[in-house]
Design a protein around this motif. Structure first.
Motif, PDB file in Angstrom:
ATOM      1  N   UNK A 149       0.801  -1.224   0.000  1.00 19.99           N
ATOM      2  CA  UNK A 149       0.000   0.000   0.000  1.00 19.99           C
ATOM      3  C   UNK A 149       0.834   1.274   0.000  1.00 19.99           C
ATOM      4  N   UNK A 150       2.152   1.152  -0.271  1.00 19.00           N
ATOM      5  CA  UNK A 150       2.986   2.354  -0.366  1.00 19.00           C
ATOM      6  C   UNK A 150       3.588   2.443  -1.765  1.00 19.00           C
ATOM      7  N   UNK A 151       3.810   3.662  -2.235  1.00 15.10           N
ATOM      8  CA  UNK A 151       4.340   3.849  -3.586  1.00 15.10           C
ATOM      9  C   UNK A 151       5.777   3.348  -3.693  1.00 15.10           C
ATOM     10  N   UNK A 152       6.526   3.405  -2.600  1.00 14.63           N
ATOM     11  CA  UNK A 152       7.894   2.891  -2.601  1.00 14.63           C
ATOM     12  C   UNK A 152       7.895   1.423  -3.028  1.00 14.63           C
ATOM     13  N   UNK A 153       6.883   0.684  -2.573  1.00 13.77           N
ATOM     14  CA  UNK A 153       6.757  -0.721  -2.963  1.00 13.77           C
ATOM     15  C   UNK A 153       6.107  -0.870  -4.334  1.00 13.77           C
ATOM     16  N   UNK A 154       4.976  -0.206  -4.521  1.00 13.12           N
ATOM     17  CA  UNK A 154       4.181  -0.462  -5.727  1.00 13.12           C
ATOM     18  C   UNK A 154       4.870  -0.004  -7.005  1.00 13.12           C
ATOM     19  N   UNK A 155       5.748   0.995  -6.931  1.00 14.42           N
ATOM     20  CA  UNK A 155       6.417   1.457  -8.152  1.00 14.42           C
ATOM     21  C   UNK A 155       7.317   0.373  -8.738  1.00 14.42           C
ATOM     22  N   UNK A 156       7.724  -0.589  -7.894  1.00 10.96           N
ATOM     23  CA  UNK A 156       8.580  -1.685  -8.365  1.00 10.96           C
ATOM     24  C   UNK A 156       7.824  -2.661  -9.269  1.00 10.96           C
ATOM     25  N   UNK A 157       6.498  -2.642  -9.169  1.00  8.84           N
ATOM     26  CA  UNK A 157       5.687  -3.677  -9.813  1.00  8.84           C
ATOM     27  C   UNK A 157       5.050  -3.227 -11.124  1.00  8.84           C
ATOM     28  N   UNK A 158       5.300  -1.984 -11.525  1.00  7.65           N
ATOM     29  CA  UNK A 158       4.648  -1.428 -12.712  1.00  7.65           C
ATOM     30  C   UNK A 158       5.069  -2.202 -13.968  1.00  7.65           C
ATOM     31  N   UNK A 159       4.144  -2.992 -14.507  1.00  8.77           N
ATOM     32  CA  UNK A 159       4.441  -3.824 -15.668  1.00  8.77           C
ATOM     33  C   UNK A 159       4.705  -5.277 -15.316  1.00  8.77           C
ATOM     34  N   UNK A 160       4.998  -5.547 -14.042  1.00  6.50           N
ATOM     35  CA  UNK A 160       5.312  -6.905 -13.599  1.00  6.50           C
ATOM     36  C   UNK A 160       4.074  -7.648 -13.116  1.00  6.50           C
ATOM     37  N   UNK A 161       3.180  -6.929 -12.428  1.00 10.00           N
ATOM     38  CA  UNK A 161       2.010  -7.580 -11.833  1.00 10.00           C
ATOM     39  C   UNK A 161       1.161  -8.314 -12.866  1.00 10.00           C
ATOM     40  N   UNK A 162       1.162  -7.797 -14.095  1.00 13.61           N
ATOM     41  CA  UNK A 162       0.337  -8.387 -15.145  1.00 13.61           C
ATOM     42  C   UNK A 162       0.778  -9.797 -15.531  1.00 13.61           C
ATOM     43  N   UNK A 163       1.951 -10.203 -15.085  1.00 15.83           N
ATOM     44  CA  UNK A 163       2.483 -11.517 -15.438  1.00 15.83           C
ATOM     45  C   UNK A 163       1.909 -12.635 -14.573  1.00 15.83           C
ATOM     46  N   UNK A 164       1.262 -12.279 -13.442  1.00 16.14           N
ATOM     47  CA  UNK A 164       0.933 -13.264 -12.416  1.00 16.14           C
ATOM     48  C   UNK A 164      -0.555 -13.589 -12.315  1.00 16.14           C
ATOM     49  N   UNK A 165      -0.834 -14.823 -11.884  1.00 18.36           N
ATOM     50  CA  UNK A 165      -2.083 -15.110 -11.191  1.00 18.36           C
ATOM     51  C   UNK A 165      -1.937 -14.442  -9.826  1.00 18.36           C
ATOM     52  N   UNK A 166      -2.963 -13.672  -9.421  1.00 19.59           N
ATOM     53  CA  UNK A 166      -2.727 -12.731  -8.333  1.00 19.59           C
ATOM     54  C   UNK A 166      -3.917 -12.677  -7.370  1.00 19.59           C
ATOM     55  N   UNK A 167      -3.591 -12.515  -6.098  1.00 17.93           N
ATOM     56  CA  UNK A 167      -4.554 -12.114  -5.077  1.00 17.93           C
ATOM     57  C   UNK A 167      -4.221 -10.675  -4.714  1.00 17.93           C
ATOM     58  N   UNK A 168      -5.162  -9.769  -4.905  1.00 14.15           N
ATOM     59  CA  UNK A 168      -4.976  -8.360  -4.549  1.00 14.15           C
ATOM     60  C   UNK A 168      -5.770  -8.070  -3.283  1.00 14.15           C
ATOM     61  N   UNK A 169      -5.092  -7.528  -2.279  1.00 15.96           N
ATOM     62  CA  UNK A 169      -5.704  -7.309  -0.965  1.00 15.96           C
ATOM     63  C   UNK A 169      -5.667  -5.830  -0.599  1.00 15.96           C
ATOM     64  N   UNK A 170      -6.760  -5.357  -0.043  1.00 13.71           N
ATOM     65  CA  UNK A 170      -6.782  -4.038   0.571  1.00 13.71           C
ATOM     66  C   UNK A 170      -6.146  -4.183   1.947  1.00 13.71           C
ATOM     67  N   UNK A 171      -4.976  -3.584   2.128  1.00 15.51           N
ATOM     68  CA  UNK A 171      -4.220  -3.773   3.363  1.00 15.51           C
ATOM     69  C   UNK A 171      -4.951  -3.226   4.583  1.00 15.51           C
ATOM     70  N   UNK A 172      -5.908  -2.332   4.391  1.00 10.53           N
ATOM     71  CA  UNK A 172      -6.634  -1.760   5.521  1.00 10.53           C
ATOM     72  C   UNK A 172      -7.837  -2.609   5.928  1.00 10.53           C
ATOM     73  N   UNK A 173      -8.549  -3.130   4.932  1.00 14.09           N
ATOM     74  CA  UNK A 173      -9.785  -3.857   5.231  1.00 14.09           C
ATOM     75  C   UNK A 173      -9.641  -5.372   5.149  1.00 14.09           C
ATOM     76  N   UNK A 174      -8.643  -5.845   4.414  1.00 12.57           N
ATOM     77  CA  UNK A 174      -8.494  -7.280   4.207  1.00 12.57           C
ATOM     78  C   UNK A 174      -9.340  -7.826   3.077  1.00 12.57           C
ATOM     79  N   UNK A 175     -10.133  -6.990   2.448  1.00 12.13           N
ATOM     80  CA  UNK A 175     -10.927  -7.445   1.306  1.00 12.13           C
ATOM     81  C   UNK A 175     -10.002  -7.805   0.158  1.00 12.13           C
TER      82      UNK A 175
END
Length: 326
Positions: A257-283
């Motif tokens: 949930x921070x840009x320091x982390x998420x900027x690393x994934x730009x273009x990479x996340x699309x390669x995966x089967x993925x679970x995306x979680x809201x870090x605040x709610x757990x949804x």
């Protein structure tokens, strides 16, 4: 011509085996390793002219940028984090990168950042996508399911109580009240039986206990385990990306949930089967068919999108090593 391989400085608490996995990806293309060059001390290098594949995160020590002129670099799978970019992209830093362009970038964020400064850059993907040399025959694949550092960015008791200063900050930010979130959120999308039976891996062992050779052996051992796994569930890109290369079914857990982390994934996340979680709610949501929670019976097929990135990177590395730059 000498051939170098990146090594890494430990933090006070831990080191990241994922860094060593990145170096193993580069090592595949070298005829030999003549020297190890620390990523944080590139400007201090005083050896002979040395070819060095410059893949990975740059840099935690931006005061030691730019690299010494005796380093002959190939910029492929290069990540410049948003925290380091303002310092690395000085007039001198821009001139250095322009001298060695085009710059192959691990993520689209880095490519866009360099392009904005007039540097020829492109999204290459991560060099760990070429670790198919560790792939095994399907007959060797077992029944082990590995859970590797899931939601590792979440606060833990060890993190928030590391020292008094961090505890006070964690209390002020509210992180200290979220130390149970990781367990609760994992229970939300992983079956209880699997949480009990899975094999757990921590890719950040404690600092000060291992030699460089032992660290690289640890990275080798992990790759061989992942290569034979039935399934891997992880929030580590340098576990998930090698799994794609090796044909191991992998689910990437994205709870950052921070840009320091998420900027690393730009273009990479699309390669995966993925679970995306809201870090605040757990949804959470899955971008692949999932009936209920992930269980011991869950079957996923990797998307196969990584091949279009891996093959050009292999050629770039082979051509770089084959070329005689004097």
């Amino acid at each position: 011509m000498k051939y170098g391989l990146l090594s890494y400085k430990e933090s006070k608490q831990v080191f990241n085996v994922g860094d060593n996995i990145q170096s193993l990806a580069a090592k595949q293309y070298l005829p030999r390793v003549d020297t190890y060059i620390n990523r944080e001390k590139l400007a201090e290098y005083e050896g002979e002219r040395t070819k060095l594949i410059m893949n990975g995160w740059f840099t935690h020590n931006h005061h030691n940028w730019v690299p010494n002129g005796n380093i002959d670099p190939l910029f492929i799978s290069f990540h410049m984090n948003n925290t380091a970019a303002p310092f690395m992209l000085s007039e001198k830093g821009i001139a250095y990168l322009k001298k060695h362009q085009p710059i192959g970038c691990r993520d689209q964020f880095t490519a866009d950042t360099l392009l904005a400064k007039g540097i020829d850059a492109y999204f290459s993907g991560c060099l760990t996508l070429t670790l198919d040399t560790y792939k095994v025959d399907d007959s060797e694949r077992g029944d082990d399911i590995y859970i590797v550092d899931p939601l590792y960015s979440y606060p833990t008791w060890e993190k928030v109580t590391y020292n008094l200063k961090r505890f006070i900050r964690s209390f002020q930010s509210g992180k200290v009240f979220r130390i149970t979130d990781k367990k609760k959120h994992l229970q939300g999308f992983i079956d209880a039986d699997l949480l009990k039976s899975a094999k757990y891996v921590n890719q950040e062992p404690p600092s000060g206990k291992y030699t460089e050779q032992e660290k690289f052996q640890m990275a080798e051992d992990l790759l061989r385990k992942y290569a034979k796994a039935k399934l891997v569930i992880t929030s580590r890109i340098h576990c998930a990306l090698p799994c794609l290369a090796m044909g191991t079914p992998v689910i990437f857990v994205n709870g950052f949930d921070s840009f320091v982390d998420s900027c690393r994934f730009d273009g990479i996340l699309e390669l995966f089967n993925r679970i995306d979680i809201d870090a605040k709610t757990g949804k959470w949501t899955a971008n692949f068919p999932l009936d209920g929670k992930i269980s011991q019976d869950t079957m996923v097929t990797n998307l196969g999108k990584h091949h279009a990135l891996a093959e050009p990177m292999k050629k770039k590395c082979r051509d770089f090593i084959a070329a005689d730059n004097g």
